[in-house]
Design a protein around this motif. Sequence first.
Motif, PDB file in Angstrom:
ATOM      1  N   ASP A  53       0.704   5.768  -2.412  1.00  0.00           N
ATOM      2  CA  ASP A  53      -0.575   6.067  -1.768  1.00  0.00           C
ATOM      3  C   ASP A  53      -1.725   6.233  -2.756  1.00  0.00           C
ATOM      4  O   ASP A  53      -2.810   6.650  -2.372  1.00  0.00           O
ATOM      5  CB  ASP A  53      -0.461   7.311  -0.884  1.00  0.00           C
ATOM      6  CG  ASP A  53      -0.176   8.581  -1.690  1.00  0.00           C
ATOM      7  OD1 ASP A  53       0.104   8.491  -2.902  1.00  0.00           O
ATOM      8  OD2 ASP A  53      -0.230   9.672  -1.087  1.00  0.00           O
ATOM      9  N   ILE A  74      -4.817   6.659  -0.305  1.00  0.00           N
ATOM     10  CA  ILE A  74      -4.566   6.383   1.112  1.00  0.00           C
ATOM     11  C   ILE A  74      -4.165   7.685   1.767  1.00  0.00           C
ATOM     12  O   ILE A  74      -3.300   8.406   1.270  1.00  0.00           O
ATOM     13  CB  ILE A  74      -3.463   5.324   1.299  1.00  0.00           C
ATOM     14  CG1 ILE A  74      -3.897   3.990   0.686  1.00  0.00           C
ATOM     15  CG2 ILE A  74      -3.126   5.159   2.786  1.00  0.00           C
ATOM     16  CD1 ILE A  74      -2.824   2.927   0.685  1.00  0.00           C
ATOM     17  N   ASP A  76      -3.390   9.749   5.695  1.00  0.00           N
ATOM     18  CA  ASP A  76      -2.990   9.598   7.094  1.00  0.00           C
ATOM     19  C   ASP A  76      -3.695  10.640   7.934  1.00  0.00           C
ATOM     20  O   ASP A  76      -3.821  11.796   7.533  1.00  0.00           O
ATOM     21  CB  ASP A  76      -1.474   9.817   7.246  1.00  0.00           C
ATOM     22  CG  ASP A  76      -0.665   8.692   6.668  1.00  0.00           C
ATOM     23  OD1 ASP A  76      -0.918   7.535   7.039  1.00  0.00           O
ATOM     24  OD2 ASP A  76       0.226   8.970   5.846  1.00  0.00           O
ATOM     25  N   ARG A  77      -4.155  10.219   9.085  1.00  0.00           N
ATOM     26  CA  ARG A  77      -4.656  11.147  10.092  1.00  0.00           C
ATOM     27  C   ARG A  77      -4.176  10.624  11.431  1.00  0.00           C
ATOM     28  O   ARG A  77      -3.526   9.580  11.501  1.00  0.00           O
ATOM     29  CB  ARG A  77      -6.175  11.279  10.025  1.00  0.00           C
ATOM     30  CG  ARG A  77      -6.935  10.017  10.353  1.00  0.00           C
ATOM     31  CD  ARG A  77      -8.407  10.265  10.203  1.00  0.00           C
ATOM     32  NE  ARG A  77      -9.163   9.224  10.845  1.00  0.00           N
ATOM     33  CZ  ARG A  77     -10.454   9.070  10.687  1.00  0.00           C
ATOM     34  NH1 ARG A  77     -11.139   9.882   9.922  1.00  0.00           N
ATOM     35  NH2 ARG A  77     -11.095   8.111  11.315  1.00  0.00           N
ATOM     36  N   PRO A  79      -3.925   8.587  14.706  1.00  0.00           N
ATOM     37  CA  PRO A  79      -4.489   7.305  15.120  1.00  0.00           C
ATOM     38  C   PRO A  79      -5.584   7.498  16.157  1.00  0.00           C
ATOM     39  O   PRO A  79      -5.619   8.501  16.866  1.00  0.00           O
ATOM     40  CB  PRO A  79      -3.292   6.572  15.731  1.00  0.00           C
ATOM     41  CG  PRO A  79      -2.094   7.212  15.099  1.00  0.00           C
ATOM     42  CD  PRO A  79      -2.481   8.665  14.934  1.00  0.00           C
ATOM     43  N   ASP A  85      -3.581   2.909  13.234  1.00  0.00           N
ATOM     44  CA  ASP A  85      -2.420   3.483  12.552  1.00  0.00           C
ATOM     45  C   ASP A  85      -2.754   4.812  11.861  1.00  0.00           C
ATOM     46  O   ASP A  85      -1.877   5.451  11.286  1.00  0.00           O
ATOM     47  CB  ASP A  85      -1.812   2.503  11.553  1.00  0.00           C
ATOM     48  CG  ASP A  85      -2.702   2.193  10.361  1.00  0.00           C
ATOM     49  OD1 ASP A  85      -3.849   2.700  10.295  1.00  0.00           O
ATOM     50  OD2 ASP A  85      -2.260   1.442   9.477  1.00  0.00           O
ATOM     51  N   GLY A  86      -4.012   5.222  11.914  1.00  0.00           N
ATOM     52  CA  GLY A  86      -4.422   6.496  11.333  1.00  0.00           C
ATOM     53  C   GLY A  86      -4.598   6.501   9.830  1.00  0.00           C
ATOM     54  O   GLY A  86      -4.995   7.501   9.252  1.00  0.00           O
ATOM     55  N   ARG A  87      -4.324   5.402   9.176  1.00  0.00           N
ATOM     56  CA  ARG A  87      -4.423   5.349   7.715  1.00  0.00           C
ATOM     57  C   ARG A  87      -5.816   4.888   7.281  1.00  0.00           C
ATOM     58  O   ARG A  87      -6.367   3.956   7.854  1.00  0.00           O
ATOM     59  CB  ARG A  87      -3.372   4.404   7.153  1.00  0.00           C
ATOM     60  CG  ARG A  87      -1.957   4.869   7.433  1.00  0.00           C
ATOM     61  CD  ARG A  87      -0.929   3.869   7.017  1.00  0.00           C
ATOM     62  NE  ARG A  87      -1.502   3.085   5.945  1.00  0.00           N
ATOM     63  CZ  ARG A  87      -0.946   2.044   5.374  1.00  0.00           C
ATOM     64  NH1 ARG A  87       0.199   1.620   5.754  1.00  0.00           N
ATOM     65  NH2 ARG A  87      -1.525   1.388   4.410  1.00  0.00           N
ATOM     66  N   TYR A  88      -6.343   5.544   6.262  1.00  0.00           N
ATOM     67  CA  TYR A  88      -7.635   5.132   5.714  1.00  0.00           C
ATOM     68  C   TYR A  88      -7.640   5.357   4.217  1.00  0.00           C
ATOM     69  O   TYR A  88      -6.827   6.094   3.662  1.00  0.00           O
ATOM     70  CB  TYR A  88      -8.788   5.879   6.395  1.00  0.00           C
ATOM     71  CG  TYR A  88      -8.870   7.349   6.049  1.00  0.00           C
ATOM     72  CD1 TYR A  88      -9.762   7.812   5.073  1.00  0.00           C
ATOM     73  CD2 TYR A  88      -8.046   8.272   6.676  1.00  0.00           C
ATOM     74  CE1 TYR A  88      -9.831   9.156   4.753  1.00  0.00           C
ATOM     75  CE2 TYR A  88      -8.118   9.611   6.365  1.00  0.00           C
ATOM     76  CZ  TYR A  88      -8.999  10.048   5.401  1.00  0.00           C
ATOM     77  OH  TYR A  88      -9.055  11.377   5.082  1.00  0.00           O
ATOM     78  N   ILE A 122      -5.113  -1.540   4.811  1.00  0.00           N
ATOM     79  CA  ILE A 122      -6.025  -0.438   5.090  1.00  0.00           C
ATOM     80  C   ILE A 122      -7.312  -1.021   5.659  1.00  0.00           C
ATOM     81  O   ILE A 122      -7.919  -1.902   5.050  1.00  0.00           O
ATOM     82  CB  ILE A 122      -6.308   0.387   3.809  1.00  0.00           C
ATOM     83  CG1 ILE A 122      -5.010   0.999   3.296  1.00  0.00           C
ATOM     84  CG2 ILE A 122      -7.367   1.449   4.068  1.00  0.00           C
ATOM     85  CD1 ILE A 122      -4.317   1.940   4.262  1.00  0.00           C
TER      86      ILE A 122
END
Length: 156
Positions: A53, A74, A76-77, A79, A85-88, A122
């Motif tokens: 990440d 990277i 996660d939060r 979605p 997918d909640g990833r940024y 991403i």
Amino acid sequence: MSVRPAISEDIPELVRLRQILADRMAQDGSYPVDVHWRETYAESLRERLGSSDTAVYVVDAPEGGLAACGIGLIFDRFPGPSLPDGRYGYIQGMTTDPGHRRRGHGRAIMVTLMEWYHAMNIRRIDLHATSEAEPLYRELGFSDDGYPSLTWRSPS
């Protein structure tokens, strides 16, 4: 010039470059500074270098040390509609040593980070920019997203 992944031996230089960025950011705004941040920053780099990440890229200075660096993270939060997918991603610590500026190092690192994010699928990447670096980020497609960016800091 070539961009390469950072290694543990680069940590002292990464801390030095982060201090340069902190000094520059203090010109654009004020924020509290912890006196032990360098030690915890170095420790965090040791823990995260090579993790899936985190991407830390650097450009070597011809005389030794580092000319520039940049970090991609990277997170996660939950979605949502615009982030299924909640990833940024978040780009942090983009810094070029003053003696090596205006040579394309920052752009090369940013392009490499963007390629890494693309390979990791991403779809959203955030960053905070100094007034000097903002034009580069806008050239690379970063824009205001329509929502105000607000921050809360503990008073202690």
